[in-house]
Design an enzyme around this catalytic site. Sequence first.
Site, PDB file in Angstrom:
ATOM      1  N   ASP A 106      -0.235   5.030   1.082  1.00  0.00           N
ATOM      2  CA  ASP A 106      -0.466   5.971   2.191  1.00  0.00           C
ATOM      3  C   ASP A 106      -0.541   5.255   3.536  1.00  0.00           C
ATOM      4  O   ASP A 106      -1.356   4.352   3.724  1.00  0.00           O
ATOM      5  CB  ASP A 106      -1.771   6.741   1.955  1.00  0.00           C
ATOM      6  CG  ASP A 106      -1.660   7.679   0.773  1.00  0.00           C
ATOM      7  OD1 ASP A 106      -1.112   8.767   0.950  1.00  0.00           O
ATOM      8  OD2 ASP A 106      -2.095   7.295  -0.334  1.00  0.00           O
ATOM      9  N   ASP A 128      -2.025  -0.725   5.964  1.00  0.00           N
ATOM     10  CA  ASP A 128      -2.272  -0.092   7.263  1.00  0.00           C
ATOM     11  C   ASP A 128      -3.745   0.175   7.533  1.00  0.00           C
ATOM     12  O   ASP A 128      -4.085   0.728   8.585  1.00  0.00           O
ATOM     13  CB  ASP A 128      -1.536   1.249   7.331  1.00  0.00           C
ATOM     14  CG  ASP A 128      -2.205   2.298   6.463  1.00  0.00           C
ATOM     15  OD1 ASP A 128      -2.416   2.029   5.267  1.00  0.00           O
ATOM     16  OD2 ASP A 128      -2.559   3.368   6.983  1.00  0.00           O
ATOM     17  N   ASP A 138       0.861  -1.173   0.000  1.00  0.00           N
ATOM     18  CA  ASP A 138       0.000   0.000   0.000  1.00  0.00           C
ATOM     19  C   ASP A 138       0.911   1.243   0.000  1.00  0.00           C
ATOM     20  O   ASP A 138       2.097   1.148   0.338  1.00  0.00           O
ATOM     21  CB  ASP A 138      -0.865  -0.067   1.268  1.00  0.00           C
ATOM     22  CG  ASP A 138      -1.568   1.238   1.567  1.00  0.00           C
ATOM     23  OD1 ASP A 138      -2.265   1.747   0.679  1.00  0.00           O
ATOM     24  OD2 ASP A 138      -1.406   1.744   2.693  1.00  0.00           O
TER      25      ASP A 138
HETATM   26 MG   LIG Z   1      -2.950   3.026   3.523  1.00  0.00          MG
END
Ligand SMILES: [Mg+2]
Length: 260
Positions: free
Chosen positions: A31, A201, A29
């Site tokens: 961000d 995240d 991922d």
């Molecule tokens: Mg993310």
Amino acid sequence: VGASALADALVALVAPFVAAPARAALMFDLDGTLAPIVDDPAAARPIPDALPILERLAERYHTVAVVSGRPVAFLAEVLPASIVLSGLYGLEGRVGGRFTHHRDAARWRPVVTEAVQRAERGAPDGSLVEPKGLSLTMHYRGRPDLADAVNDFAARLGAELGLAVHAAKMSVELHPPIAVDKGTAVRSLAEGADAALYVGDDRGDLPAFAALGELAGKGTSVARVAIGGPEVPGELAAAADLVLAQQSDVTALLAALVPS
Ligand SMILES: [Mg+2]
């Protein structure tokens, strides 16, 4: 975990990958994973230490990919050309320098454009509207008190225009109602690999973890890594093989993946 415990956990986790990189897929991922979360989404950049390591990994591994809700146009600006890109949850891609689109996406472009116009006119004051081409994100990170108002606005807009609505960290996203998510993206990127790693995240990364779980059931070596911290969703941490204490620890993971 402390530094040496982290190092031990990383060595064990990456062993199947460094042993046969040409048969392995590494997927990340952006961000909150490769890039710290910042208030202005346009200002997000991968941590500088990560970029040269990603380029080295791309030379040795079968696939090194970034899988993101961002448009590929943005990802291409901030990531090296050797990295495979899957943008807008797989509605857009870049492989070997070639840009691709999901075949059903084009007809939704005018609908998303209308959603952007309506959001720019009518979204709660203090929220931030981020057009992404084939999708739209409404942010309230700067005004957490607007969470309910922004979510209600997005839900109404999505229902009126036929767009799918997904909650994310301090934001809500509207997408074409095409059945793509990070799970479909990961299944396609990891096809044929003997080992597959994914690092994320947020809630949107759960389908990627689930896809790796399916691959593990078919004999693929998998590693699901979550970035920890106060905002990490409990389900993601629970589904992870390893939870890093903070976003900057991703550099240690990348370095551990470099084959000797
Ligand atoms: Mg993310």
